[in-house]
Design a protein around this motif. Structure first.
Motif, PDB file in Angstrom:
ATOM      1  N   ALA A 112       0.801  -1.204   0.029  1.00  0.00           N
ATOM      2  CA  ALA A 112       0.082  -0.055  -0.127  1.00  0.00           C
ATOM      3  C   ALA A 112       0.842   1.133  -0.090  1.00  0.00           C
ATOM      4  O   ALA A 112       0.514   2.363  -0.315  1.00  0.00           O
ATOM      5  CB  ALA A 112      -0.806  -0.043   1.215  1.00  0.00           C
ATOM      6  N   GLU A 119       0.633   5.026  -8.298  1.00  0.00           N
ATOM      7  CA  GLU A 119      -0.332   5.043  -7.395  1.00  0.00           C
ATOM      8  C   GLU A 119      -1.619   4.332  -7.744  1.00  0.00           C
ATOM      9  O   GLU A 119      -2.348   3.871  -6.699  1.00  0.00           O
ATOM     10  CB  GLU A 119      -0.866   6.772  -7.667  1.00  0.00           C
ATOM     11  CG  GLU A 119      -1.757   7.073  -6.618  1.00  0.00           C
ATOM     12  CD  GLU A 119      -1.982   8.487  -6.804  1.00  0.00           C
ATOM     13  OE1 GLU A 119      -3.207   8.990  -6.430  1.00  0.00           O
ATOM     14  OE2 GLU A 119      -1.343   9.409  -6.983  1.00  0.00           O
ATOM     15  N   ASN A 120      -1.979   4.190  -8.938  1.00  0.00           N
ATOM     16  CA  ASN A 120      -2.967   3.189  -9.309  1.00  0.00           C
ATOM     17  C   ASN A 120      -2.804   1.980  -8.870  1.00  0.00           C
ATOM     18  O   ASN A 120      -3.446   1.254  -8.302  1.00  0.00           O
ATOM     19  CB  ASN A 120      -3.103   3.231 -10.877  1.00  0.00           C
ATOM     20  CG  ASN A 120      -3.695   4.562 -11.361  1.00  0.00           C
ATOM     21  OD1 ASN A 120      -4.581   5.223 -10.556  1.00  0.00           O
ATOM     22  ND2 ASN A 120      -3.590   4.768 -12.645  1.00  0.00           N
ATOM     23  N   GLU A 121      -1.555   1.425  -8.920  1.00  0.00           N
ATOM     24  CA  GLU A 121      -1.311   0.002  -8.256  1.00  0.00           C
ATOM     25  C   GLU A 121      -1.445   0.001  -6.887  1.00  0.00           C
ATOM     26  O   GLU A 121      -1.961  -1.148  -6.396  1.00  0.00           O
ATOM     27  CB  GLU A 121       0.250  -0.423  -8.930  1.00  0.00           C
ATOM     28  CG  GLU A 121       0.219  -0.614 -10.379  1.00  0.00           C
ATOM     29  CD  GLU A 121       1.602  -1.001 -10.824  1.00  0.00           C
ATOM     30  OE1 GLU A 121       1.938  -1.664 -11.789  1.00  0.00           O
ATOM     31  OE2 GLU A 121       2.518  -0.195 -10.224  1.00  0.00           O
ATOM     32  N   ARG A 122      -0.972   0.753  -6.185  1.00  0.00           N
ATOM     33  CA  ARG A 122      -1.304   0.970  -4.731  1.00  0.00           C
ATOM     34  C   ARG A 122      -2.762   0.738  -4.485  1.00  0.00           C
ATOM     35  O   ARG A 122      -3.257   0.249  -3.593  1.00  0.00           O
ATOM     36  CB  ARG A 122      -0.248   2.038  -4.163  1.00  0.00           C
ATOM     37  CG  ARG A 122       1.042   1.776  -4.052  1.00  0.00           C
ATOM     38  CD  ARG A 122       1.657   2.982  -3.209  1.00  0.00           C
ATOM     39  NE  ARG A 122       1.498   4.271  -3.703  1.00  0.00           N
ATOM     40  CZ  ARG A 122       2.171   5.011  -4.737  1.00  0.00           C
ATOM     41  NH1 ARG A 122       3.324   4.292  -4.997  1.00  0.00           N
ATOM     42  NH2 ARG A 122       1.931   6.190  -5.105  1.00  0.00           N
ATOM     43  N   SER A 123      -3.300   1.573  -5.216  1.00  0.00           N
ATOM     44  CA  SER A 123      -5.079   1.695  -5.065  1.00  0.00           C
ATOM     45  C   SER A 123      -5.624   0.291  -5.339  1.00  0.00           C
ATOM     46  O   SER A 123      -6.314  -0.133  -4.687  1.00  0.00           O
ATOM     47  CB  SER A 123      -5.605   2.761  -6.168  1.00  0.00           C
ATOM     48  OG  SER A 123      -6.828   2.753  -5.840  1.00  0.00           O
ATOM     49  N   TYR A 125      -4.107  -2.622  -4.956  1.00  0.00           N
ATOM     50  CA  TYR A 125      -3.866  -3.291  -3.736  1.00  0.00           C
ATOM     51  C   TYR A 125      -4.735  -3.252  -2.741  1.00  0.00           C
ATOM     52  O   TYR A 125      -5.395  -4.025  -2.014  1.00  0.00           O
ATOM     53  CB  TYR A 125      -2.435  -3.344  -3.339  1.00  0.00           C
ATOM     54  CG  TYR A 125      -2.099  -3.875  -2.169  1.00  0.00           C
ATOM     55  CD1 TYR A 125      -2.077  -5.190  -1.860  1.00  0.00           C
ATOM     56  CD2 TYR A 125      -2.295  -2.984  -0.806  1.00  0.00           C
ATOM     57  CE1 TYR A 125      -1.986  -5.810  -0.691  1.00  0.00           C
ATOM     58  CE2 TYR A 125      -2.150  -3.611   0.520  1.00  0.00           C
ATOM     59  CZ  TYR A 125      -1.962  -5.024   0.598  1.00  0.00           C
ATOM     60  OH  TYR A 125      -1.885  -5.749   1.673  1.00  0.00           O
ATOM     61  N   CYS A 126      -4.970  -1.744  -2.445  1.00  0.00           N
ATOM     62  CA  CYS A 126      -6.101  -1.533  -1.367  1.00  0.00           C
ATOM     63  C   CYS A 126      -7.237  -2.011  -1.713  1.00  0.00           C
ATOM     64  O   CYS A 126      -8.032  -2.554  -0.658  1.00  0.00           O
ATOM     65  CB  CYS A 126      -6.119   0.063  -1.138  1.00  0.00           C
ATOM     66  SG  CYS A 126      -4.466   0.858  -0.318  1.00  0.00           S
ATOM     67  N   GLY A 127      -7.416  -2.126  -2.942  1.00  0.00           N
ATOM     68  CA  GLY A 127      -9.031  -2.914  -3.255  1.00  0.00           C
ATOM     69  C   GLY A 127      -8.960  -4.182  -2.959  1.00  0.00           C
ATOM     70  O   GLY A 127     -10.013  -4.881  -2.545  1.00  0.00           O
ATOM     71  N   ALA A 130      -9.693  -4.194   1.118  1.00  0.00           N
ATOM     72  CA  ALA A 130     -11.033  -3.358   1.454  1.00  0.00           C
ATOM     73  C   ALA A 130     -11.910  -4.216   2.221  1.00  0.00           C
ATOM     74  O   ALA A 130     -12.063  -5.236   1.991  1.00  0.00           O
ATOM     75  CB  ALA A 130     -11.433  -2.524   0.328  1.00  0.00           C
TER      76      ALA A 130
END
Length: 171
Positions: A112, A119-123, A125-127, A130
Motif C-alpha cells: 500500500a 499510485e494506481n497499483e497501490r490503489s 492493492y488496497c482494493g 478493502a
C-alpha cells in the motif's frame, strides 16, 4: 500429527523427516506449473509450507540448518529467500474465496506504500484488502483476477517472479 506448518515443526523441536531434497528435485525439473499429488495425510501441506519458508523473501533461513538442503550452498545462495510467495489453502470448502485471497493479501500490507508501484497499483492493492460492513469487499470482476493482481504487484515490488502455492486446489 496435525502440525502442517514447517516453521512450527522445526522451532518446537518436533521430529521431522528431512524432505528438503525435494527442493533440489523440484528445481532440477522446474516447470511453469508443478502438480504434487499424494494420498491424504502424506504431508503435502507440510511440504508446501517447507517450500514457502525456503523460497520466501524474509523467511528464517535457520529453519533449514542441519537439513539436507543446507549442504547445497550454491542452490541456497541462488534460491533461498529470493521470491515473494503466495500460499493459499482451500482445505475449508466453506471458506469464502474472497476472504482467503484478501487474508493472504493482508500479509503484504507494505504494498500500500510501496514506492516501486504506481499510485494506481497501490490503489488496486488496497482494493484487494478493502473491508465493507465487516467483510472483505472482493467480489465479481475483482475477485476473478485478484490472485493474478497480487502476484503481479509482488513481482513488481520485488523485481522477482512470484511463487504461488495452492493447497487443496481440488476443493
Amino acid at each position: 500429527v496435525g502440525i502442517e506448518d514447517f516453521a512450527e515443526t522445526r522451532q518446537a523441536g518436533f521430529y521431522y523427516v528431512d524432505k528438503t531434497k525435494f527442493i533440489e528435485q523440484l528445481l532440477d525439473g522446474w516447470g511453469k506449473v508443478n502438480l504434487f499429488t499424494r494420498p491424504r495425510r502424506f504431508g503435502k501441506t507440510l511440504n508446501m509450507s517447507m517450500l514457502r519458508y525456503f523460497f520466501e523473501i524474509g523467511a528464517d533461513a535457520s529453519l533449514f540448518d542441519g537439513l539436507q538442503i543446507a549442504k547445497n550452498k550454491k542452490l541456497c545462495e541462488e534460491y533461498q529467500g529470493k521470491y515473494p510467495v503466495i500460499f493459499l489453502s482451500f482445505a475449508d470448502a466453506q471458506y469464502r474465496l474472497a476472504e482467503l485471497i484478501a487474508g493472504e493479501a493482508e500479509r503484504f500490507a507494505f504494498l500500500a506504500q510501496s514506492d516501486k508501484l504506481t499510485e494506481n497499483e497501490r490503489s488496486l492493492y488496497c482494493g484487494l484488502t478493502a473491508v465493507r460492513e465487516g467483510r472483505y469487499a472482493l467480489a465479481g470482476e475483482v475477485l476473478v483476477s485478484a490472485l493474478q493482481l497480487l502476484s503481479k504487484l509482488l513481482s513488481k515490488h520485488y523485481g522477482q517472479k512470484t511463487i504461488i502455492l495452492l493447497d487443496e486446489y481440488d476443493v
